[in-house]
Write a protein that holds these residues in place. Structure first.
Motif, PDB file in Angstrom:
ATOM      1  N   THR A 157       0.848  -1.190   0.000  1.00 39.00           N
ATOM      2  CA  THR A 157       0.000   0.000   0.000  1.00 39.00           C
ATOM      3  C   THR A 157       0.886   1.244   0.000  1.00 39.00           C
ATOM      4  OG1 THR A 157      -1.662  -1.205   1.283  1.00 39.00           O
ATOM      5  CG2 THR A 157      -1.892   1.187   1.176  1.00 39.00           C
ATOM      6  N   PHE A 158       0.549   2.200  -0.847  1.00 33.64           N
ATOM      7  CA  PHE A 158       1.337   3.422  -0.987  1.00 33.64           C
ATOM      8  C   PHE A 158       0.402   4.622  -0.951  1.00 33.64           C
ATOM      9  CE2 PHE A 158       3.125  -0.054  -3.374  1.00 33.64           C
ATOM     10  CZ  PHE A 158       4.478  -0.044  -3.071  1.00 33.64           C
ATOM     11  N   PHE A 159       0.922   5.755  -0.512  1.00 39.11           N
ATOM     12  CA  PHE A 159       0.102   6.960  -0.601  1.00 39.11           C
ATOM     13  C   PHE A 159       0.959   8.215  -0.616  1.00 39.11           C
ATOM     14  CE2 PHE A 159       0.279   5.664   3.841  1.00 39.11           C
ATOM     15  CZ  PHE A 159       0.497   6.828   4.558  1.00 39.11           C
ATOM     16  N   VAL A 160       0.397   9.223  -1.277  1.00 41.65           N
ATOM     17  CA  VAL A 160       0.987  10.558  -1.310  1.00 41.65           C
ATOM     18  C   VAL A 160      -0.118  11.533  -0.929  1.00 41.65           C
ATOM     19  CG1 VAL A 160       2.072  12.351  -2.720  1.00 41.65           C
ATOM     20  CG2 VAL A 160       2.665   9.955  -3.104  1.00 41.65           C
ATOM     21  N   LEU A 161       0.145  12.364   0.066  1.00 36.43           N
ATOM     22  CA  LEU A 161      -0.856  13.283   0.586  1.00 36.43           C
ATOM     23  C   LEU A 161      -0.387  14.725   0.450  1.00 36.43           C
ATOM     24  CD1 LEU A 161      -1.725  11.418   3.921  1.00 36.43           C
ATOM     25  CD2 LEU A 161      -2.564  10.947   1.612  1.00 36.43           C
ATOM     26  N   GLU A 162      -1.359  15.622   0.353  1.00 41.82           N
ATOM     27  CA  GLU A 162      -1.025  17.039   0.348  1.00 41.82           C
ATOM     28  C   GLU A 162      -0.459  17.472   1.702  1.00 41.82           C
ATOM     29  OE1 GLU A 162      -0.847  19.248  -1.862  1.00 41.82           O
ATOM     30  OE2 GLU A 162      -2.151  18.715  -3.545  1.00 41.82           O
ATOM     31  N   THR A 163      -0.991  16.876   2.773  1.00 39.11           N
ATOM     32  CA  THR A 163      -0.538  17.196   4.117  1.00 39.11           C
ATOM     33  C   THR A 163      -0.611  15.955   4.992  1.00 39.11           C
ATOM     34  OG1 THR A 163      -1.003  18.485   6.128  1.00 39.11           O
ATOM     35  CG2 THR A 163      -2.867  17.989   4.681  1.00 39.11           C
ATOM     36  N   LEU A 164       0.323  15.853   5.929  1.00 41.65           N
ATOM     37  CA  LEU A 164       0.342  14.726   6.868  1.00 41.65           C
ATOM     38  C   LEU A 164      -0.211  15.127   8.235  1.00 41.65           C
ATOM     39  CD1 LEU A 164       3.894  13.282   6.085  1.00 41.65           C
ATOM     40  CD2 LEU A 164       1.702  12.447   5.257  1.00 41.65           C
ATOM     41  N   GLU A 165      -0.858  16.294   8.325  1.00 41.33           N
ATOM     42  CA  GLU A 165      -1.267  16.824   9.612  1.00 41.33           C
ATOM     43  C   GLU A 165      -2.205  15.898  10.377  1.00 41.33           C
ATOM     44  OE1 GLU A 165      -0.788  19.758  11.833  1.00 41.33           O
ATOM     45  OE2 GLU A 165       1.001  19.076  10.784  1.00 41.33           O
ATOM     46  N   THR A 166      -3.193  15.325   9.682  1.00 41.10           N
ATOM     47  CA  THR A 166      -4.134  14.457  10.388  1.00 41.10           C
ATOM     48  C   THR A 166      -3.433  13.212  10.914  1.00 41.10           C
ATOM     49  OG1 THR A 166      -5.964  15.239   9.017  1.00 41.10           O
ATOM     50  CG2 THR A 166      -6.295  13.179  10.204  1.00 41.10           C
ATOM     51  N   LEU A 167      -2.569  12.618  10.105  1.00 42.48           N
ATOM     52  CA  LEU A 167      -1.817  11.456  10.568  1.00 42.48           C
ATOM     53  C   LEU A 167      -0.925  11.817  11.748  1.00 42.48           C
ATOM     54  CD1 LEU A 167      -0.784   9.841   7.170  1.00 42.48           C
ATOM     55  CD2 LEU A 167      -2.258   8.799   8.897  1.00 42.48           C
ATOM     56  N   ARG A 168      -0.320  12.985  11.679  1.00 42.55           N
ATOM     57  CA  ARG A 168       0.557  13.416  12.782  1.00 42.55           C
ATOM     58  C   ARG A 168      -0.239  13.613  14.061  1.00 42.55           C
ATOM     59  NH1 ARG A 168       1.799  17.672  15.506  1.00 42.55           N
ATOM     60  NH2 ARG A 168       0.402  19.029  14.316  1.00 42.55           N
ATOM     61  N   LYS A 169      -1.377  14.305  13.959  1.00 39.85           N
ATOM     62  CA  LYS A 169      -2.208  14.561  15.136  1.00 39.85           C
ATOM     63  C   LYS A 169      -2.748  13.267  15.738  1.00 39.85           C
ATOM     64  CE  LYS A 169      -3.738  19.181  13.727  1.00 39.85           C
ATOM     65  NZ  LYS A 169      -4.872  19.996  13.220  1.00 39.85           N
ATOM     66  N   ALA A 170      -2.976  12.279  14.868  1.00 37.61           N
ATOM     67  CA  ALA A 170      -3.514  10.996  15.340  1.00 37.61           C
ATOM     68  C   ALA A 170      -2.428  10.069  15.860  1.00 37.61           C
ATOM     69  CB  ALA A 170      -4.273  10.313  14.210  1.00 37.61           C
ATOM     70  N   GLY A 171      -1.172  10.504  15.812  1.00 31.94           N
ATOM     71  CA  GLY A 171      -0.077   9.689  16.322  1.00 31.94           C
ATOM     72  C   GLY A 171       0.279   8.516  15.440  1.00 31.94           C
ATOM     73  N   ALA A 263     -13.870   6.950   1.172  1.00 34.30           N
ATOM     74  CA  ALA A 263     -15.000   7.068   2.087  1.00 34.30           C
ATOM     75  C   ALA A 263     -14.548   7.897   3.301  1.00 34.30           C
ATOM     76  CB  ALA A 263     -15.487   5.684   2.487  1.00 34.30           C
ATOM     77  N   GLY A 264     -15.297   7.829   4.394  1.00 34.23           N
ATOM     78  CA  GLY A 264     -15.058   8.734   5.509  1.00 34.23           C
ATOM     79  C   GLY A 264     -13.720   8.601   6.198  1.00 34.23           C
ATOM     80  N   VAL A 265     -13.394   7.390   6.658  1.00 32.96           N
ATOM     81  CA  VAL A 265     -12.155   7.211   7.402  1.00 32.96           C
ATOM     82  C   VAL A 265     -10.941   7.497   6.520  1.00 32.96           C
ATOM     83  CG1 VAL A 265     -10.736   5.588   8.711  1.00 32.96           C
ATOM     84  CG2 VAL A 265     -13.207   5.553   8.977  1.00 32.96           C
ATOM     85  N   SER A 266     -10.971   7.020   5.291  1.00 31.91           N
ATOM     86  CA  SER A 266      -9.862   7.280   4.379  1.00 31.91           C
ATOM     87  C   SER A 266      -9.758   8.764   4.051  1.00 31.91           C
ATOM     88  CB  SER A 266     -10.027   6.470   3.094  1.00 31.91           C
ATOM     89  OG  SER A 266      -9.958   5.092   3.360  1.00 31.91           O
ATOM     90  N   THR A 267     -10.895   9.445   3.943  1.00 32.00           N
ATOM     91  CA  THR A 267     -10.875  10.885   3.734  1.00 32.00           C
ATOM     92  C   THR A 267     -10.233  11.599   4.923  1.00 32.00           C
ATOM     93  OG1 THR A 267     -12.840  10.860   2.318  1.00 32.00           O
ATOM     94  CG2 THR A 267     -12.331  12.937   3.419  1.00 32.00           C
ATOM     95  N   MET A 268     -10.512  11.104   6.119  1.00 33.27           N
ATOM     96  CA  MET A 268      -9.952  11.705   7.319  1.00 33.27           C
ATOM     97  C   MET A 268      -8.418  11.692   7.285  1.00 33.27           C
ATOM     98  SD  MET A 268     -10.589  10.686  11.319  1.00 33.27           S
ATOM     99  CE  MET A 268      -9.429   9.325  11.418  1.00 33.27           C
ATOM    100  N   TYR A 269      -7.850  10.566   6.868  1.00 36.37           N
ATOM    101  CA  TYR A 269      -6.394  10.446   6.861  1.00 36.37           C
ATOM    102  C   TYR A 269      -5.757  10.977   5.575  1.00 36.37           C
ATOM    103  CZ  TYR A 269      -6.633   7.692  11.126  1.00 36.37           C
ATOM    104  OH  TYR A 269      -6.827   7.286  12.418  1.00 36.37           O
ATOM    105  N   ALA A 270      -6.426  10.781   4.454  1.00 41.12           N
ATOM    106  CA  ALA A 270      -5.846  11.213   3.180  1.00 41.12           C
ATOM    107  C   ALA A 270      -5.906  12.715   3.006  1.00 41.12           C
ATOM    108  CB  ALA A 270      -6.566  10.529   2.015  1.00 41.12           C
ATOM    109  N   ASN A 271      -6.937  13.335   3.572  1.00 41.46           N
ATOM    110  CA  ASN A 271      -7.154  14.773   3.415  1.00 41.46           C
ATOM    111  C   ASN A 271      -7.400  15.127   1.947  1.00 41.46           C
ATOM    112  OD1 ASN A 271      -7.029  16.027   6.065  1.00 41.46           O
ATOM    113  ND2 ASN A 271      -4.911  15.320   6.124  1.00 41.46           N
ATOM    114  N   ASN A 272      -7.794  16.368   1.732  1.00 47.53           N
ATOM    115  CA  ASN A 272      -8.125  16.838   0.386  1.00 47.53           C
ATOM    116  C   ASN A 272      -6.928  16.669  -0.558  1.00 47.53           C
ATOM    117  OD1 ASN A 272      -9.855  17.932  -1.480  1.00 47.53           O
ATOM    118  ND2 ASN A 272      -9.404  20.059  -0.946  1.00 47.53           N
TER     119      ASN A 272
END
Length: 279
Positions: A157-171, A263-272
């Motif tokens: 599994t791979f991903f590229v995000l605009e921001t890692l803020e949500t992942l960082r805040k979630a630890g 969907a919702g959870v993936s949107t939460m971590y992936a961000n816009n």
């Protein structure tokens, strides 16, 4: 009869939603006291706006054992539950508890198996689709379990995000440098570990270079692409997903490439603007 249950971090294509064998069990989201069920009522654009405006960031809660047990009811011989990585959520442990409680109350006439995807999002979906392939071939339950564990071991599994803020805040970034050079427009290429946690695989200056680097990483670990399905999940960026598909087609010859919105959870971590690829 068989049933494939995927927690709502794993997106279903429109075809799978209509298939009759698949069902999502929703997680729940919370942001600044506002509660959201991750089901067909999820409003992605509204949620993205709330996340952008929140100083704290969103949280998620896994499905209860009772919610899983409800899906075990019915005339099914084989039941598979595919959860997001046990390293990222309590969903797997909740499903295991549900299985044990259900069998204590009802016996073991039904075959129930819980798959720790060691992935998330579309990674769960491709596991569910592989389970269906084996079921439609008439494969015995015990053999499916063995083969699906082998398949899960082979998934990346791979991903590229605009921001890692949500992942960082979630630890969720314990193995990743806390500081990302945003001022230089550096986009890290992230991926799953063998255990199902998150690691940094590389980086690129700008989104296009980071996505190209991600495709290079995929090519390095996918020697048998012509026999594999790969899937792309996109958070409010369908054109970007098509660009990744084009890069993959230029580099490798996959049996199938599918694209779905997060969907919702993936949107939460992936961000816009986030892209997730698994296969």
């Amino acid at each position: 009869m068989y049933k494939i249950i995927i927690d709502s971090c794993g997106e279903l294509t429109e075809e799978l939603k209509k298939d009759g064998h698949f069902v999502n069990v929703p997680l729940e989201l919370e942001i600044d006291g506002y509660h959201i069920v991750d089901d067909e009522t999820f409003d992605q654009l509204d949620f993205i706006k709330r996340v952008e405006e929140s100083p704290v960031g969103p949280k998620s809660a896994c499905p209860s054992p009772e919610r899983y047990m409800k899906e075990f009811e019915g005339d099914y011989d084989d039941i598979f539950v595919v959860t997001l990585s046990s390293k990222l959520s309590g969903s797997y442990n909740s499903a295991i508890l549900a299985k044990n409680l259900y069998e204590d109350e009802n016996g073991t006439e039904k075959n129930i198996y819980v798959v720790n995807s060691r992935s998330a999002s579309i990674g769960q979906t491709v596991i569910g689709m592989k389970i269906q392939e084996f079921e439609e071939q008439g494969m015995p339950f015990d053999e499916i379990v063995k083969k699906i564990e082998e398949y899960t071991d082979s998934i990346n599994t791979f991903f590229v995000l605009e921001t890692l803020e949500t992942l960082r805040k979630a630890g969720r970034l314990s193995n990743v440098k806390a500081f990302i050079a945003n001022t230089l427009n550096i986009k890290p290429v992230m991926g799953s570990t063998d255990e199902g946690s998150i690691q940094q695989l590389g980086q690129g200056r700008g989104m296009k270079k980071a996505l190209a680097k991600m495709v290079d990483c995929i090519a390095e670990v996918t020697p048998d692409s012509e026999n594999r399905r790969i899937a792309i999940s996109q958070c409010n960026c369908p054109e970007r997903a098509e660009y990744v598909k084009k890069l993959l087609e230029e580099k490798l010859n996959f049996k199938e490439i599918i694209i779905v919105p997060t969907a919702g959870v993936s949107t939460m971590y992936a961000n816009n603007g986030g892209i997730v690829v698994a296969g």
